[in-house]
Design an enzyme around this catalytic site. Structure first.
Site, PDB file in Angstrom:
ATOM      1  N   HIS A  62       0.753  -1.174  -0.068  1.00  0.00           N
ATOM      2  CA  HIS A  62      -0.018   0.052  -0.011  1.00  0.00           C
ATOM      3  C   HIS A  62       0.911   1.187   0.029  1.00  0.00           C
ATOM      4  O   HIS A  62       1.983   1.198  -0.084  1.00  0.00           O
ATOM      5  CB  HIS A  62      -1.109   0.090   1.234  1.00  0.00           C
ATOM      6  CG  HIS A  62      -0.329   0.087   2.561  1.00  0.00           C
ATOM      7  ND1 HIS A  62       0.262  -0.946   3.175  1.00  0.00           N
ATOM      8  CD2 HIS A  62       0.005   1.037   3.330  1.00  0.00           C
ATOM      9  CE1 HIS A  62       0.591  -0.590   4.264  1.00  0.00           C
ATOM     10  NE2 HIS A  62       0.385   0.780   4.418  1.00  0.00           N
ATOM     11  N   HIS A  64       0.986   5.506   1.448  1.00  0.00           N
ATOM     12  CA  HIS A  64       0.163   6.608   2.036  1.00  0.00           C
ATOM     13  C   HIS A  64       0.754   7.961   1.442  1.00  0.00           C
ATOM     14  O   HIS A  64       1.755   8.200   0.794  1.00  0.00           O
ATOM     15  CB  HIS A  64       0.657   7.143   3.377  1.00  0.00           C
ATOM     16  CG  HIS A  64       0.203   5.618   4.366  1.00  0.00           C
ATOM     17  ND1 HIS A  64      -0.779   5.840   5.220  1.00  0.00           N
ATOM     18  CD2 HIS A  64       0.507   4.554   4.558  1.00  0.00           C
ATOM     19  CE1 HIS A  64      -0.804   4.862   5.591  1.00  0.00           C
ATOM     20  NE2 HIS A  64      -0.141   3.938   5.358  1.00  0.00           N
ATOM     21  N   TYR A 127     -14.791  27.570  18.553  1.00  0.00           N
ATOM     22  CA  TYR A 127     -14.363  29.084  17.851  1.00  0.00           C
ATOM     23  C   TYR A 127     -15.799  29.300  17.322  1.00  0.00           C
ATOM     24  O   TYR A 127     -16.155  30.497  17.348  1.00  0.00           O
ATOM     25  CB  TYR A 127     -13.544  28.944  17.009  1.00  0.00           C
ATOM     26  CG  TYR A 127     -13.086  30.212  16.034  1.00  0.00           C
ATOM     27  CD1 TYR A 127     -12.519  31.451  16.591  1.00  0.00           C
ATOM     28  CD2 TYR A 127     -13.472  30.085  14.842  1.00  0.00           C
ATOM     29  CE1 TYR A 127     -12.542  32.404  15.895  1.00  0.00           C
ATOM     30  CE2 TYR A 127     -13.382  31.421  14.018  1.00  0.00           C
ATOM     31  CZ  TYR A 127     -12.758  32.496  14.604  1.00  0.00           C
ATOM     32  OH  TYR A 127     -12.812  33.505  13.955  1.00  0.00           O
ATOM     33  N   GLN A 131     -18.718  32.771  18.328  1.00  0.00           N
ATOM     34  CA  GLN A 131     -19.058  34.019  17.319  1.00  0.00           C
ATOM     35  C   GLN A 131     -20.332  34.505  17.651  1.00  0.00           C
ATOM     36  O   GLN A 131     -20.438  35.647  17.245  1.00  0.00           O
ATOM     37  CB  GLN A 131     -18.867  33.559  15.749  1.00  0.00           C
ATOM     38  CG  GLN A 131     -17.447  33.066  15.414  1.00  0.00           C
ATOM     39  CD  GLN A 131     -16.528  34.026  16.023  1.00  0.00           C
ATOM     40  OE1 GLN A 131     -16.392  35.287  15.045  1.00  0.00           O
ATOM     41  NE2 GLN A 131     -15.685  34.007  16.633  1.00  0.00           N
TER      42      GLN A 131
END
Length: 136
Positions: A62, A64, A127, A131
């Site tokens: 495989h 990545h 965050y 607001q």
């Protein structure tokens, strides 16, 4: 929050992805020579899409890839190109691989992909929620 930002004409963005693809039947065919060739092919395909490969490494069965993309890139088309171009060129350059991978397929049809962020999900949620705390 501090990001490493990329900029386009009308956008500022940070799009990073982790992609993993497995060789069909998990055959251990990614020798050092084939792996080096595969990485060069991937860099070439990525350049055509305007994608930056940050890091890529293989194991025997495989690969990545960590890459940065622009918002305009259709990820499915990019991944399909990576898989089809690399398979075609590997079969052409290393015909002995075909003996282990019958049916003309090099890659498994499935793959893994996830976004890679510079901040944790919980931090972004806090965050965004904060607001609404500001008075107009």
């Amino acid at each position: 929050m501090k990001y490493n930002l990329d900029k386009g004409c009308h956008a500022v963005y940070n799009l990073r992805f982790h992609y993993v693809a497995c060789v069909k039947y998990r055959r251990k065919v990614l020798t050092p020579e084939i792996s080096g060739f595969l990485k060069q092919v991937n860099l070439s395909v990525a350049e055509k899409f305007g994608v930056q490969i940050i890091e890529q490494e293989t194991d025997w069965d495989h690969i990545h890839i960590l890459f940065a993309s622009k918002p305009q890139v259709q990820l499915s088309k990019f991944i399909n190109s990576l898989k089809s171009v690399s398979a075609r060129l590997i079969f052409r350059k290393f015909p002995e691989v075909k003996k282990q991978l019958w049916g003309g397929h090099f890659w498994s049809p499935s793959y893994f992909m996830a976004t890679v962020g510079e901040v944790k999900l919980e931090d972004v949620k806090r965050y965004v929620q904060s607001q609404g705390d500001q008075e107009l």
